[in-house]
Design an enzyme around this catalytic site. Structure first.
Site, PDB file in Angstrom:
ATOM      1  N   VAL A  15       0.842  -1.209   0.000  1.00 10.75           N
ATOM      2  CA  VAL A  15       0.000   0.000   0.000  1.00 10.75           C
ATOM      3  C   VAL A  15       0.875   1.257   0.000  1.00 10.75           C
ATOM      4  CG1 VAL A  15      -1.826   1.257   1.218  1.00 10.75           C
ATOM      5  CG2 VAL A  15      -1.848  -1.252   1.211  1.00 10.75           C
ATOM      6  N   LYS A 105      -7.198  -2.168   9.673  1.00 11.71           N
ATOM      7  CA  LYS A 105      -8.503  -2.561  10.253  1.00 11.71           C
ATOM      8  C   LYS A 105      -8.377  -3.317  11.556  1.00 11.71           C
ATOM      9  CE  LYS A 105      -7.112  -5.108   6.719  1.00 11.71           C
ATOM     10  NZ  LYS A 105      -7.003  -4.973   5.281  1.00 11.71           N
ATOM     11  N   VAL A 132     -11.349  -0.372   5.073  1.00  9.44           N
ATOM     12  CA  VAL A 132     -12.480  -1.217   4.665  1.00  9.44           C
ATOM     13  C   VAL A 132     -12.719  -1.066   3.167  1.00  9.44           C
ATOM     14  CG1 VAL A 132     -14.921  -1.749   5.019  1.00  9.44           C
ATOM     15  CG2 VAL A 132     -13.580  -0.878   6.915  1.00  9.44           C
ATOM     16  N   ILE A 136     -13.281   1.557  -2.386  1.00  4.33           N
ATOM     17  CA  ILE A 136     -14.713   1.934  -2.313  1.00  4.33           C
ATOM     18  C   ILE A 136     -14.915   2.909  -1.147  1.00  4.33           C
ATOM     19  CG2 ILE A 136     -17.070   1.054  -2.141  1.00  4.33           C
ATOM     20  CD1 ILE A 136     -15.993  -1.735  -2.808  1.00  4.33           C
ATOM     21  N   GLU A 190      -3.226 -10.316   3.327  1.00  2.00           N
ATOM     22  CA  GLU A 190      -2.541  -9.744   4.477  1.00  2.00           C
ATOM     23  C   GLU A 190      -1.173 -10.423   4.625  1.00  2.00           C
ATOM     24  OE1 GLU A 190      -3.879  -7.129   6.464  1.00  2.00           O
ATOM     25  OE2 GLU A 190      -5.067  -7.189   4.648  1.00  2.00           O
ATOM     26  N   LYS A 205     -13.357  -5.612   9.513  1.00  2.00           N
ATOM     27  CA  LYS A 205     -14.013  -4.608   8.660  1.00  2.00           C
ATOM     28  C   LYS A 205     -15.493  -4.475   9.020  1.00  2.00           C
ATOM     29  CE  LYS A 205     -10.820  -5.420   4.851  1.00  2.00           C
ATOM     30  NZ  LYS A 205     -10.543  -6.298   3.709  1.00  2.00           N
ATOM     31  N   GLY A 302      -5.518  -4.446  -2.949  1.00  2.00           N
ATOM     32  CA  GLY A 302      -4.487  -4.086  -3.928  1.00  2.00           C
ATOM     33  C   GLY A 302      -3.792  -2.798  -3.522  1.00  2.00           C
TER      34      GLY A 302
END
Ligand code: NAP
Ligand code: HSE
Length: 430
Positions: A15, A105, A132, A136, A190, A205, A302
């Protein structure tokens, strides 16, 4: 003249590298649109030698004090993961007035209230859109657009890795192990993928989403969960034959004003909107009498996809003043947790039984005595054994589990019965 916003990053893996890439590519757009120039000032990692494209080696450090102890850092991006020492570090930053954006999370589902309280006390902001459903914007929608929508149900596919595995197993016949390895290679899983396949990632989440949707403190310990690791491919195939798709679902709803949240593999009718959500995509179906149904769907895992939510949170912090309603802690309506087994649902049951006359009659009479009725039966003889698959009408889960316990005790039942929730049909929780 542009104002420089100095960013400290904790972690720069899948990330984090996505964040570096997006900030590099969109620097001009951000500066034009906001009047701010974002500068990555320091990045905490473990391995100083690893290749970090787009990052000047001079900003790397292995000492967290270079970030926590630097008053000139305006915003910290936490993309490192883990609960400790991350919790301690973020509490310190928030308490000192440094705003934090996190994708973590597991940390939020355990210590979210403590972190939000520290932010309120320190006059800082804590934002966690990336925690989460990756790209989105479901948290923004729940916290802002649907703040007063009296949400009654949140149901969704909130783990990209497991959705990818289930989709690939069905689409290309790939084995479970190969699909998991691909999900890891693609950066979806993960660091410890048992969190994904065991349901713990989705449970965290769902705790976060339910806290926001129902204005109530829900922690991961309030969320019973199971994953796809114990699932048998037979059940996935039979479900398909019966017109259902197997999904790892988060199901949260209000039951008589109390909060019920869970994560489990469940059957979704083939024509249900969640059935067609494939690959590493996620989708969340929100319901309330005010807005009826809203479904948000998109990339659920991703590096770049998650990083887009991180960058969006950074921009939101830059654009909001401390003390606004968005910066405050989550409201707590003090709802109780619903008693276990109170949720009503339809169910799929698979029994391996002795192929003898009268077995089906005895099975249905045990179910009937518990006031559980059968919608569909599929029976297949296999030598001395028979496989009995039933879809049960909607009933409270506790009552159904009790009946299944009695079936398990029947001498003709040869294996532990399999019980799977069916959602989204006329027979399912709505
Ligand atoms: P990752 O690839 O394993 O990256 C973790 C980074 O943190 C690495 O750069 C690592 O340093 C650094 N790090 C870990 N522990 C450290 C420590 N004790 N001290 C210093 N640095 C440390 O993980 P990721 O996939 O980017 O995930 C990061 C976070 O985002 C997690 O909370 C995860 O749940 C969340 N998330 C991930 C996704 C996704 O699709 N991957 C989506 C949403 C949320 P080195 O590089 O030196 O090893
Ligand atoms: N491992 C997580 C998933 C990453 O597969 O959904 C996104 O949170």
């Amino acid at each position: 003249m542009s104002h420089v916003v100095r960013i400290g990053m904790l972690g720069c893996g899948t990330v984090g590298q996505g964040v570096v890439g997006i900030l590099h590519e969109t620097a001009g757009t951000i500066e034009r649109a906001t009047g701010h120039r974002l500068e990555i000032a320091k990045v905490l990692v473990r391995d100083l030698q690893a290749d970090r494209p787009g990052l000047d080696r001079g900003v790397l450090t292995t000492d967290v004090e270079d970030i926590l102890g630097d008053d000139r850092i305006d915003i910290i991006i936490e993309v490192m993961g883990g609960v400790e020492p991350t919790r301690e570090w973020l509490l310190r930053a928030l308490g000192h007035g440094t705003s934090v954006v996190t994708a973590n999370k597991q940390l939020l589902a355990r210590h979210g209230p403590e972190l939000l309280a520290a932010a309120e006390e320190g006059g800082s902001e804590l934002r966690f859109e990336a925690s989460v459903c990756a790209a989105i914007p479901v948290i923004k929608v729940l916290r802002e657009a649907l703040l007063a929508a009296e949400i009654e149900s949140v149901m969704g596919i909130v783990n990209g890795t497991t959705n990818y595995i289930l989709s690939e197993m069905r689409r290309s016949g790939m084995s479970y192990g190969d699909a998991l390895r691909q999900a890891q290679d693609l950066g979806y899983a993960e660091a410890d993928p048992t969190e994904d396949v065991g349901g713990g990632d989705a449970a965290a989440k769902m705790a976060i989403l339910s806290s926001i949707a129902f204005h109530t403190r829900v922690l991961i310990d309030d969320v019973p969960y199971s994953g796809i690791d114990a699932l048998q491919s037979d059940d996935v195939d039979i479900a398909h034959e019966l017109g259902f798709v197997m999904k790892l679902l988060g199901i949260a709803r209000l039951v008589d004003g109390a909060v019920s949240v869970r994560v489990e593999p469940a059957l979704v009718p083939g024509d249900h909107p969640l059935a067609s959500v494939g690959g590493a995509d996620n989708a969340v179906l929100l319901e309330s009498s005010m807005v009826r149904q809203i479904m948000l769907e998109g990339p659920g895992a991703g590096g770049t996809e998650t990083a887009s939510a991180v960058v969006s949170d950074v921009l939101s912090i830059m654009g909001s003043r401390p003390g606004s309603f968005l910066a405050g802690a989550l409201a707590d309506a003090g709802r109780p947790m619903a008693p276990e087994g109170s949720l009503e649902s339809a169910f799929y049951v698979r029994l391996e039984v002795a192929d003898q006359p009268g077995v089906l009659a005895r099975v249905s009479s045990v179910l009937g005595e518990s006031d559980v009725s059968i919608l569909t039966v599929l029976q297949r003889g296999e030598g001395e054994s028979a496989r009995l698959v039933m879809i049960l009408h909607r009933a409270p889960e506790g009552r159904v589990r009790q009946a299944i316990g009695r079936l398990a005790d029947m001498p003709e039942v040869r294996e532990q019965p399999v019980l799977i929730t069916v959602v989204g049909s006329g027979e399912a929780p709505r």
